[in-house]
Design a protein around this motif. Structure first.
Motif, PDB file in Angstrom:
ATOM      1  N   UNK A 174       0.835  -1.206   0.000  1.00 42.75           N
ATOM      2  CA  UNK A 174       0.000   0.000   0.000  1.00 42.75           C
ATOM      3  C   UNK A 174       0.871   1.258   0.000  1.00 42.75           C
ATOM      4  N   UNK A 175       0.327   2.382  -0.521  1.00 47.14           N
ATOM      5  CA  UNK A 175      -1.054   2.564  -0.977  1.00 47.14           C
ATOM      6  C   UNK A 175      -1.339   1.799  -2.266  1.00 47.14           C
ATOM      7  N   UNK A 176      -2.571   1.309  -2.363  1.00 44.72           N
ATOM      8  CA  UNK A 176      -2.917   0.489  -3.514  1.00 44.72           C
ATOM      9  C   UNK A 176      -4.394   0.621  -3.845  1.00 44.72           C
ATOM     10  N   UNK A 177      -4.707   0.411  -5.105  1.00 44.79           N
ATOM     11  CA  UNK A 177      -6.094   0.262  -5.546  1.00 44.79           C
ATOM     12  C   UNK A 177      -6.345  -1.229  -5.726  1.00 44.79           C
ATOM     13  N   UNK A 178      -7.366  -1.728  -5.047  1.00 43.29           N
ATOM     14  CA  UNK A 178      -7.651  -3.158  -5.060  1.00 43.29           C
ATOM     15  C   UNK A 178      -9.052  -3.385  -5.615  1.00 43.29           C
ATOM     16  N   UNK A 217     -17.479  -0.512  -3.463  1.00 46.18           N
ATOM     17  CA  UNK A 217     -16.632   0.106  -4.477  1.00 46.18           C
ATOM     18  C   UNK A 217     -16.583   1.613  -4.239  1.00 46.18           C
ATOM     19  N   UNK A 218     -15.391   2.177  -4.269  1.00 44.03           N
ATOM     20  CA  UNK A 218     -15.202   3.595  -4.002  1.00 44.03           C
ATOM     21  C   UNK A 218     -14.737   3.904  -2.588  1.00 44.03           C
ATOM     22  N   UNK A 219     -14.824   2.925  -1.678  1.00 48.22           N
ATOM     23  CA  UNK A 219     -14.382   3.148  -0.300  1.00 48.22           C
ATOM     24  C   UNK A 219     -12.865   3.279  -0.228  1.00 48.22           C
ATOM     25  N   UNK A 220     -12.416   4.111   0.724  1.00 56.51           N
ATOM     26  CA  UNK A 220     -10.992   4.277   1.004  1.00 56.51           C
ATOM     27  C   UNK A 220     -10.742   3.848   2.442  1.00 56.51           C
ATOM     28  N   UNK A 221      -9.835   2.885   2.613  1.00 60.50           N
ATOM     29  CA  UNK A 221      -9.475   2.375   3.932  1.00 60.50           C
ATOM     30  C   UNK A 221      -8.143   2.994   4.347  1.00 60.50           C
ATOM     31  N   UNK A 239       5.530   4.285  12.125  1.00 58.70           N
ATOM     32  CA  UNK A 239       5.392   5.430  11.228  1.00 58.70           C
ATOM     33  C   UNK A 239       4.705   5.028   9.936  1.00 58.70           C
ATOM     34  N   UNK A 240       4.750   3.738   9.623  1.00 60.08           N
ATOM     35  CA  UNK A 240       4.146   3.242   8.396  1.00 60.08           C
ATOM     36  C   UNK A 240       2.627   3.160   8.551  1.00 60.08           C
ATOM     37  N   UNK A 241       1.894   3.467   7.470  1.00 61.80           N
ATOM     38  CA  UNK A 241       0.435   3.477   7.489  1.00 61.80           C
ATOM     39  C   UNK A 241      -0.098   2.684   6.305  1.00 61.80           C
ATOM     40  N   UNK A 242      -1.358   2.325   6.408  1.00 66.83           N
ATOM     41  CA  UNK A 242      -2.008   1.554   5.358  1.00 66.83           C
ATOM     42  C   UNK A 242      -3.073   2.397   4.680  1.00 66.83           C
ATOM     43  N   UNK A 243      -3.129   2.335   3.354  1.00 65.21           N
ATOM     44  CA  UNK A 243      -4.177   3.021   2.591  1.00 65.21           C
ATOM     45  C   UNK A 243      -4.567   2.160   1.396  1.00 65.21           C
TER      46      UNK A 243
END
Length: 246
Positions: free
Chosen positions: A66-70, A223-227, A235-239
């Motif tokens: 991430x960040x990634x589009x899944x 569809x369209x949601x952002x996590x 310090x690392x984050x998930x998107x």
């Protein structure tokens, strides 16, 4: 003799290391711990006080940085998020004791165990394996991996199994709204216990990652949601953005 193959060799699945863009952690196996937070166990209809830990797996290439589009997963109408702390193994171990287990950790990340909840419900009802509900394409998105020596002192203590008075939290937002929130100290089984118990069943190797369970608040994605998700002390984050399947 030169070895030839019937088709192109699959690419290595690898996750970058925080602040070292040229250094990557190649994934060997993905292990997951089921129902490791009491409230989530109750949320799923189980008794957290009596059940020993159990494990399931995802394919290596289910991991995606991430960040990634899944793409929204195939064959489901009820795709769920489950935020988790991910442990990246750095040493080869088998039947390791709880005291020594933290010494084999390379680093930590934040991950989401995406789940086809409707398929899981059918599998439970018919007493079938969970494989199809958990181990599908792009079902293990992860942040970059943060080496353990770069994590906060409180997080290091929790990794050692010392959870007293530790307020380190894990959280997940969907479209900016907080959906999951928990304390790592609320894990039913600590990180050293998870590694030790898992190592009684498998030889763990560098490149293995362990998803360590999710707090309560799991729910569906559209569809369209952002996590977005994170863990105190990292310090690392998930998107992740959920997009339409093609």
């Amino acid at each position: 003799m030169t070895t030839t193959y019937t088709h192109p060799v699959p690419e290595v699945t690898a996750i970058p290391i925080v602040d070292q863009p040229s250094l990557h952690f190649p994934i060997r196996r993905i292990y997951c711990v089921g129902r490791n937070y009491a409230e989530h166990a109750r949320e799923m209809g189980s008794d957290p006080d009596r059940e020993p830990p159990f494990f399931f797996s995802k394919p290596r290439d289910a991991a995606v940085h991430c960040p990634a589009q899944i793409p929204y997963a195939l064959a489901t109408h009820n795709l769920h998020y489950e935020i988790e702390l991910v442990v990246a193994m750095g040493k080869s171990v088998q039947c390791i004791n709880v005291r020594d287990a933290p010494s084999c950790i390379y680093g930590l990340a934040v991950g989401v165990d995406l789940t086809r909840r409707d398929l899981q419900a059918v599998a439970k009802e018919k007493s079938r394996p969970w494989d199809c509900s958990k181990g599908f394409d792009w079902s293990a998105p992860m942040s970059s991996i943060q080496p353990l020596d770069q994590c906060s002192s409180d997080l290091k203590e929790i990794i050692q199994g010392n959870t007293a008075n530790k307020e380190t939290s894990i959280w997940l937002d969907v479209n900016g709204e907080r959906k999951q929130f928990g304390k790592l100290s609320d894990m039913t089984w600590s990180i050293p216990e998870i590694i030790s118990i898992l190592s009684q069943q498998f030889r763990l190797e560098p490149g293995d990652v362990i998803f360590t369970g999710t707090p309560s608040g799991v729910g569906p994605l559209q569809i369209g949601d952002v996590i977005e998700g994170g863990v105190d002390g990292l310090t690392t984050r998930l998107e992740v953005s959920i997009v339409e399947s093609v």
